[in-house]
Design an enzyme around this catalytic site. Structure first.
Site, short mmCIF file in Angstrom:
data_model
loop_
_atom_site.label_atom_id
_atom_site.label_comp_id
_atom_site.label_asym_id
_atom_site.label_seq_id
_atom_site.Cartn_x
_atom_site.Cartn_y
_atom_site.Cartn_z
N TYR A 74 -45.62 -86.56 -13.34
CA TYR A 74 -44.37 -86.34 -13.08
C TYR A 74 -44.10 -85.87 -11.87
O TYR A 74 -44.62 -84.94 -11.42
CB TYR A 74 -43.74 -85.16 -14.27
N GLU A 97 -35.79 -88.72 -10.03
CA GLU A 97 -37.15 -88.15 -11.17
C GLU A 97 -37.68 -89.49 -11.49
O GLU A 97 -37.40 -90.66 -11.89
CB GLU A 97 -36.46 -87.62 -12.27
#
Ligand code: GDP
Ligand code: MN
Length: 382
Positions: free
Chosen positions: A101, A190
């Site tokens: 991530y 993101e």
């Protein structure tokens, strides 16, 4: 403004962030054609402005064009948390060895961009932050100094990215993401998951990209990515008419001129026990065009039971605003009670005009407090 995954990936690609090749489709037939063009296994991905599409069944692997068409048929029209799927992104399927991530977001408290990197990707980052905060590398970038390569190395080491080839790719990705964030005036970039393929290639498998609305004038190409279909119909109407409109959850429609006055009006409504359904800011003007546009937007909200017009005449004269209101009411049919409070330049003339000519559902008040009390009472009476 939030972008769709495929739009975010288009921006990623401009900044050298590796993404898979894909095509957009709005029909099952287009999805089939896209899968044929791409060849091999593909993934059919619902394009909605909401996360968790995988869990909701909006992301499916397809081994053949037939299967891609069938999945697209299932996914198009699907409702994912209130968002209807109108487009699917068909992408060359990736093999996944690891899911990481990576994000950069604007931390308002610190007034700095904040990077987050963890090797525990693919799941909600909130979960990682809560259950294994030590696995989440967090780093602020001083916007005046700018991003420094050692910061990307720190993120890599702290998050525990160990393979040297992966490290090198993640370093480039972090730099590219920061550039995308700054150049596009983003509020959030993101990548979840950031994958490592079995061959060791690092790639952005998903994108969440949000751009500061107030900077869109600098980015006509991004502004063009806006999907009018995705916006709330009333917000779209307001935007088209150049009215500032914000939806709230009460039953009183608020119209004012100037942000400060509108904010105080909300407070006064609250003070007398009412709840605003929405508010419109007319800005400096009070001409009939502006008033009609704002009233159209406000009255199209089914929650509205009464309307409060709060005008302070400064450069705008109250008699002009009164004429605007009367002209607007002559042009449109409004059933809700309307309470008008006029103060400032030419307030008396303005009030006199309204008292003489106004329809029975229009009430003129002298103070903000009495106007608020009156409108709350009228809304309650309906
Ligand atoms: P989200 O659920 O809205 O965050 O959508 P994502 O794009 O992150 O996809 C959700 C999940 O689907 C990912 O975490 C992957 O596990 C899986 N997925 C998406 N694309 C691919 C792909 O190309 N190959 C494989 N094997 N899985 C994929
Ligand atoms: Mn995701």
């Amino acid at each position: 403004m939030d972008l769709y995954e495929y739009q975010g990936k288009e921006l990623f690609a401009r900044f050298g962030i590796p993404v898979s090749e894909g095509r957009l489709a709005t029909t099952p037939e287009e999805a089939r054609a896209a899968a044929e063009e791409l060849g091999g296994e593909v993934v059919v991905k619902a394009q909605v402005l909401a996360g968790g599409r995988g869990k909701a069944g909006g992301i499916k692997l397809a081994a053949s064009p037939d299967e891609a068409e069938a999945h697209a048929r299932d996914i198009l029209g699907m409702d994912i948390r209130g968002h209807v799927v109108r487009k699917v992104w068909i992408e060359q399927a990736s093999e996944i060895a690891k899911e990481y991530y990576l994000s950069v977001t604007f931390d308002r408290g610190e007034k700095k961009p904040l990077f987050m990197l963890t090797t525990q990707g693919g799941i909600d980052i909130e979960e990682v932050a809560e259950h294994s905060p030590e696995a989440l590398a967090r780093l602020h970038v001083d916007p005046l100094v700018g991003f420094q390569p050692y910061q990307a190395r720190w993120l890599c080491f702290t998050a525990g990215v160990e393979d040297p080839s992966e490290q090198k790719q993640v370093l480039d990705l972090v730099g590219g993401l920061y550039k995308a964030f700054v150049v596009c005036d983003a509020m959030l970039c993101e990548v979840n998951p950031l994958i490592v393929t079995p061959e060791g290639e690092v790639r952005a498998l998903d994108s969440k990209f949000s751009v500061d609305d107030n900077a869109l004038f600098r980015h006509p190409d991004i502004d063009e990515m806006r999907d009018p279909e995705a916006a709330d119909p009333r917000e779209r109407l307001a935007r088209d008419k150049g009215v500032i409109y914000v939806k709230l959850d009460g039953d009183i429609g608020i119209l004012g001129n100037g942000a400060g006055l509108v904010m105080s009006t909300l407070d006064v409504i609250d003070q007398v026990g009412g709840r605003p359904a929405n508010f419109c800011d007319l800005g400096g003007g009070g001409d009939a065009e502006g008033v009609v546009a704002a009233l159209e937007v406000i009255t199209s909200d089914p929650d509205v039971r009464a309307i409060l017009f709060n005008i302070f005449g400064g450069i705008t004269r109250c008699d002009e605003v009164a004429r605007g209101i009367l002209e607007a009411l002559g042009r449109m049919e409004i059933e809700d009670a309307i309470v008008v409070r006029l103060d400032g330049t030419n307030a008396e003339e303005g009030r006199a005009l309204l008292v003489d000519a106004a329809p029975p559902n229009l009430y003129v008040e002298e103070t903000m407090l009495s106007a608020a009390e009156r409108v709350v009472e009228l809304a309650g009476a309906r």
